[in-house]
Each structure stands twice: as structure tokens, then as C-alpha cells.
Scaffold this motif. Structure first.
Motif, PDB file in Angstrom:
ATOM      1  N   THR A   1       0.268   5.377   0.986  1.00 19.84           N
ATOM      2  CA  THR A   1      -0.619   6.424   1.475  1.00 19.84           C
ATOM      3  C   THR A   1      -0.037   7.786   1.125  1.00 19.84           C
TER       4      THR A   1
ATOM      5  N   CYS B   1      -9.549   5.868  -1.999  1.00 24.16           N
ATOM      6  CA  CYS B   1      -8.766   4.638  -1.875  1.00 24.16           C
ATOM      7  C   CYS B   1      -8.988   3.845  -3.150  1.00 24.16           C
TER       8      CYS B   1
ATOM      9  N   THR C   1      -3.925   5.312  -1.327  1.00 23.22           N
ATOM     10  CA  THR C   1      -4.933   6.074  -0.598  1.00 23.22           C
ATOM     11  C   THR C   1      -4.500   7.526  -0.460  1.00 23.22           C
TER      12      THR C   1
ATOM     13  N   GLY D   1       0.817  -1.201   0.000  1.00 23.88           N
ATOM     14  CA  GLY D   1       0.000   0.000   0.000  1.00 23.88           C
ATOM     15  C   GLY D   1       0.849   1.249   0.000  1.00 23.88           C
TER      16      GLY D   1
ATOM     17  N   HIS E   1     -14.596   6.609   7.352  1.00 20.79           N
ATOM     18  CA  HIS E   1     -13.491   5.636   7.431  1.00 20.79           C
ATOM     19  C   HIS E   1     -12.617   5.994   8.636  1.00 20.79           C
TER      20      HIS E   1
ATOM     21  N   ARG F   1      -5.489  11.218   1.218  1.00 19.07           N
ATOM     22  CA  ARG F   1      -6.291  12.012   2.156  1.00 19.07           C
ATOM     23  C   ARG F   1      -5.825  13.457   2.035  1.00 19.07           C
TER      24      ARG F   1
ATOM     25  N   GLY G   1     -11.055  11.987   0.697  1.00 19.49           N
ATOM     26  CA  GLY G   1     -10.192  10.848   0.438  1.00 19.49           C
ATOM     27  C   GLY G   1     -10.616  10.001  -0.738  1.00 19.49           C
TER      28      GLY G   1
ATOM     29  N   THR H   1      -3.266  -1.068  -2.408  1.00 20.16           N
ATOM     30  CA  THR H   1      -4.074   0.132  -2.591  1.00 20.16           C
ATOM     31  C   THR H   1      -3.208   1.388  -2.550  1.00 20.16           C
TER      32      THR H   1
END
Length: 286
Positions: A129, A223, A166, A127, A200, A168, A221, A164
């Protein structure tokens, strides 16, 4: 997260801080390419005498002061969490946080997004972020955005099956822009949210996020997971999309309770034009 949001204490000695917490900083990150899970602070020896590799490798790209990556590492001791940032002050603070928490499964890498291909191998990341990345609202700075279609394409080969990406952000225009960029780069949105904290709630909150929400910011956000590779025409459509974030502001600027970072002057200019009965200039300030 930009350096402009960090207030330095009096007598802050950057070099001293970086030296003091050097144990949490990996300056030769490329040496771990393809083997982060087994070479970086392996888990304890199991009953058979063999070292156990971490179950997954996660990247916090633009980690700021490190609160998010540290919280994730504390929650998931069998995952390895890597915070990357190119800003030395951020590196110093993030490394301090990792060192003071004595976390073997968190490490800070002093590099930016351009270094990803020489730091990680194909399929190595579970992942990525992107927490409150710098929006770079002007059109000619668009390629600096961590959610520009070309950046998102560069992440694709590094992601493991099921991984993923993601985002934000406090910037509604960046969020609106990013939706099209994710699609153009061949990602499938698992969710989009205009209120990540409520919808979330599992994300650790950063100091920067707390300051923003105290000023009235919402957290937006996305994802997304990998979909089939996009066609060249689809990628080009992402590059050809409007790149000025000014174009993604709402029509009613007076409804904004919070103006995203870097867009304050443009919003005030547009508001003044509306007060005088003038139309908003397309692409202005972009």
C-alpha cells in the motif's frame, strides 16, 4: 507521508522515543528476507506443538505515524503487517503505536523504498500500500515518486501471485499520472476511484487523511495487480510520459476547491495568468 505534516509536541525527544519503543522496530530487516512469515513473531503453537507461520505478508510503504498498518494488523491477526518509512520521527510514532497496542503481527522497518530488494524475497509480499505518498510534483523529482514506472517495476518480483499494489492520494494530478505509470510497468487496474472513501470504504483512515479530508480533499485511488511483463517500448513510454504533475492539473483551475500539497504556488501563478488573459506556460514550475 512527509515530515512537514507532523506537529511535534513540546519537549519531544526523538532518541528517547526510538529507544523506548525499540521493541517494535526491526533494524536488521535484511536478516528476515524470504522468511518474514515464519521468523517474525510466529503465531501461537498449535495442537501439534508446531509454530504456525503467518498466512500473508503485507507492506505499508511510507507508513507515516503507523495508524494504517496498526489498524490492518488488528483486523487481520493471521497476517503480518510491515510499516516502512525512512523518516525517524515517523518511525518513532509508528513504533509507539504498535507497542502501545501490543501487536505481535506488526513491525516497523526504518528504511525507504530503495531498500526493498534487500529486505524482501521474490514473491514474498501479498500486497503493497502507498498511502498518501509525497507527490514530488516537479519534473526533475519524478523518479522519487513511489508510482514512477521504475519503482513499480521494482515491486513486481516481490509480489506473490494475486498480490496487489494500492495507491491512495489527495493529489488528483499524481493519480492521473499514476494511471499511465501502472500501465507502463505491466499492471492491470482492478479499480480506480476518485472517491475511495465512498466507493471502497474498507480502508482504515489515517490521522493525515482525516486532516486532509477536513480541508476538503478527496481521496483518489488505484488498486492494481500484475499483468504480463511489459515490453521495453511500453516501459520507455512510461519514462517518456510528461513527468511534471503541473501538466495533470484540470483545465479550469478555478474549479479546484482543494490544491494538492506542493502545488499551491504553481496553481496560484497559473490562476493569476488566466486572470490577466495569458495562457498557461507549458511545463511551468515543473
Amino acid at each position: 507521508m512527509g515530515i512537514t505534516h507532523i506537529r511535534l509536541p513540546k519537549n519531544f525527544d526523538l532518541d528517547e522515543r526510538l529507544e523506548r519503543y525499540a521493541g517494535a522496530i526491526e533494524r536488521d530487516a535484511g536478516a528476515y528476507k524470504g522468511r518474514w512469515a515464519e521468523a517474525c513473531c510466529p503465531l501461537a503453537v498449535d495442537g501439534g506443538g508446531a509454530l504456525r507461520r503467518y498466512g500473508s505478508v503485507h507492506l505499508d510503504l511510507g507508513c507515516g505515524k503507523g495508524a494504517f498498518v496498526v489498524a490492518c494488523a488488528e483486523r487481520d491477526p493471521e497476517g503480518l503487517y510491515i510499516g516502512m518509512d525512512a523518516e525517524p520521527v515517523c518511525i518513532a510514532y509508528a513504533a509507539q503505536t504498535v507497542a502501545e497496542r501490543d501487536l505481535p503481527n506488526a513491525v516497523i522497518v526504518p528504511l525507504g523504498a530503495d531498500a526493498l530488494a534487500r529486505v524482501f524475497a521474490e514473491g514474498e509480499l501479498a500486497g503493497i500500500t502507498l498511502n498518501f505518498p509525497t507527490p514530488h510534483p516537479k519534473r526533475h523529482h519524478a523518479r522519487k515518486r513511489l508510482v514512477h514506472v521504475d519503482r513499480l517495476l521494482a515491486y513486481r518480483p516481490l509480489l506473490a501471485p494475486g498480490a496487489t499494489v494500492t495507491l491512495r492520494t489527495d493529489s488528483q494530478p499524481l493519480w492521473e499520472y499514476a494511471k499511465g505509470q501502472f500501465d507502463a510497468a505491466g499492471y492491470r487496474a482492478l479499480w480506480t476511484s476518485a472517491d475511495v472513501g465512498r466507493e471502497h470504504p474498507g480502508f482504515p483512515e489515517t490521522e493525515y487523511e482525516r486532516r486532509l479530508t477536513a480541508r476538503g480533499a478527496a481521496v483518489y485511488g488505484i488498486c492494481a495487480a500484475l499483468a504480463p511483463a511489459p515490453s521495453p517500448d511500453r516501459v520507455q513510454a512510461g519514462r517518456d510520459a510528461e513527468q511534471s504533475l503541473m501538466a495533470y492539473l484540470p483545465d479550469d483551475l478555478f474549479s479546484l476547491d482543494y490544491v494538492p500539497l506542493g502545488m499551491e504556488a504553481a496553481v496560484e501563478n497559473f490562476r493569476n495568468r488566466e486572470r490577466k488573459g495569458k495562457a498557461r506556460i507549458p511545463g511551468a514550475a515543473g
